[in-house]
Design an enzyme around this catalytic site. Structure first.
Site, mmCIF file in Angstrom:
data_model
loop_
_atom_site.group_PDB
_atom_site.id
_atom_site.type_symbol
_atom_site.label_atom_id
_atom_site.label_comp_id
_atom_site.label_asym_id
_atom_site.label_seq_id
_atom_site.Cartn_x
_atom_site.Cartn_y
_atom_site.Cartn_z
ATOM 1 N N ALA A 65 0.870 -1.171 0.000
ATOM 2 C CA ALA A 65 0.000 0.000 0.000
ATOM 3 C C ALA A 65 0.907 1.221 0.000
ATOM 4 C CB ALA A 65 -0.888 -0.013 1.233
ATOM 5 N N GLY A 108 0.704 -4.858 1.247
ATOM 6 C CA GLY A 108 -0.575 -4.931 0.545
ATOM 7 C C GLY A 108 -0.453 -5.636 -0.805
ATOM 8 N N GLU A 111 -0.633 -9.218 0.015
ATOM 9 C CA GLU A 111 -2.017 -9.495 0.406
ATOM 10 C C GLU A 111 -2.929 -9.558 -0.820
ATOM 11 O OE1 GLU A 111 -1.813 -6.234 3.216
ATOM 12 O OE2 GLU A 111 -2.308 -7.599 4.865
ATOM 13 N N GLU A 131 5.496 -4.899 7.044
ATOM 14 C CA GLU A 131 4.864 -3.814 7.808
ATOM 15 C C GLU A 131 5.504 -3.611 9.173
ATOM 16 O OE1 GLU A 131 3.275 -6.153 6.122
ATOM 17 O OE2 GLU A 131 1.572 -5.324 5.042
#
Ligand code: DAK
Length: 257
Positions: A65, A108, A111, A131
Site C-alpha cells: 500500500a 498490501g 495481500e 509492515e
C-alpha cells in the site's frame, strides 16, 4: 484508467489487468485500488471473460500500500477513510483471478496476490509482509491468509521479522502454484487462464465459491480482529516514526510507544 491497463481478450476468454505505476513499484494508492476494483467488477459482468490474470511488471507486482498516502494518518482517520470497502470487494469477484507475480509482492501487494485464487511466480518473485519494519502490522488479510497458506511457524517468522520469501520458498510452502523463468510467468498465467476458460463458466464460479467457503467463516472473524489491531498501530508513535523513516530513507528509531 490511469494506473492500470486492461486488455479484455488477451487470450480467448482471458482478460489481463496490469498494474501500471512503475516508478512507485506499483504502490497501491487509493486511486489504483479504485480503478482495480472497477475493472474487476466490469470484467465480472462481461460474459466473454471467463478468467482474469492480474500482473505488475518484471521488477514489482506491487511493493505494498502507498506508505506516503497513509504515513501521517491517525487511527481514527484510517478508520473513517474505510479503505477496506474497496479492498474487501476484490474477493467478491466471481471469476477466477490468477496473479502473475515477478519481483516484489510486499505488504498490501502480497495481500493482493493472496486475495487472488492462484499465483504463478517468476523466479525473481519476492513475497513478504514487511509492515513490522514500519511500526505497524499487515492490514489487508496478511496475518490471516499468509498463516493459512504457509502455516503458523513460517507466517510468524515472516510477519515478525519482515523477511522476504523467495519464489522457490513460496512454492515449497504452498503459497504459489508454480515458479517459472521470468520470461515465462505471464505466459504461464495466461495459459492457466485459457485452460480454465474452456470449462463451464458456472461450474468454475460455483467451485471457486465453494473452495473459498472452506475457510471464510473463520477468515471473517480473523480479518475483523486484524483490522482493529492495524488501526490501533496508527495510534502509536512507532508507526509514525516507521513510515516517516521510510520516506526519509533512514533507519527508524522505535520507542515502544
Ligand atoms: N509506498 C510508497 N512508495 C513506495 C513504496 C510504498 N509501499 N514502495 C516503494 N515506493 C517508492 C519509493 O519511495 C521510491 O520512490 P522515490 O524515492 O523514487 O520517489 C520508489 O518507489 C522506488 O523504490 P526504492 O527506491 O525504494 O526501490 P529499491 O529497489 O531500492 O527498493 C523495495 C525496493 C521494495 C525493497 C523498497 O522500495 C521498499 O522497501 N518498499 C516498501 C515496502 C513495504 O514496506 N511495503 C509495505 C507497505 S505497508 C489497508 C490495505 C493494505 C495495507 C494497509 C491497510 N487497508 C485496506 C486499510 C497495506 C500496508 C502496506 O502495504
Amino acid at each position: 484508467m490511469e494506473l492500470i491497463k486492461v486488455t479484455e481478450q488477451r487470450e480467448p476468454g482471458v482478460a489481463l489487468i496490469e498494474l501500471n505505476r512503475p516508478k512507485e513499484l506499483n504502490a497501491l494508492n487509493h486511486q489504483l485500488m479504485t480503478e482495480l476494483l472497477g475493472a474487476l467488477q466490469q470484467l465480472d459482468k462481461n460474459d466473454l471473460v471467463k478468467a482474469i490474470v492480474l500482473t505488475g511488471n518484471e521488477k514489482a507486482f506491487a511493493a505494498g500500500a502507498d506508505i506516503k498516502e497513509m504515513a501521517d494518518k491517525t487511527a481514527i482517520e484510517m478508520h473513517l477513510m474505510d479503505r477496506f470497502t474497496t479492498w474487501d470487494q476484490i474477493r467478491k469477484t466471481k471469476k477466477p483471478i490468477i496473479a502473475a507475480v515477478s519481483g516484489f509482492a510486499l505488504g498490501g501487494g502480497c495481500e493482493l496476490t493472496m486475495m487472488c485464487d492462484m499465483i504463478i511466480a517468476s523466479e525473481t518473485a519476492k513475497f513478504g509482509q514487511p509492515e513490522i519494519k514500519l511500526g505497524t502490522i499487515p492490514g489487508a488479510g496478511g496475518t490471516q491468509r499468509l498463516t493459512k497458506a504457509v502455516g503458523k511457524a513460517k507466517a510468524m517468522e515472516l510477519i515478525l521479522t519482515g523477511r522476504f520469501l523467495s519464489a522457490e520458498e513460496a512454492h515449497f510452502y504452498g503459497l504459489v502454484n508454480k515458479v517459472v523463468p521470468v520470461e515465462m510467468y505471464l505466459h504461464e498465467a495466461l495459459q492457466l487462464g485459457k485452460e480454465i476458460a474452456q470449462m463451464s463458466t458456472i461450474a468454475v464460479q460455483l467451485a471457486k465459491e465453494a473452495i473459498n467457503r472452506s475457510f471464510e467463516t473463520q477468515l471473517d472473524e480473523g480479518l475483523a480482529f486484524e483490522r482493529k489491531n492495524f488501526y490501533l498501530s496508527f495510534a502509536s508513535e512507532d508507526q509514525k516514526e516507521g513510515m516517516k523513516a521510510f520516506i526519509e530513507k533512514r533507519k527508524p528509531e522505535y520507542k515502544g510507544k
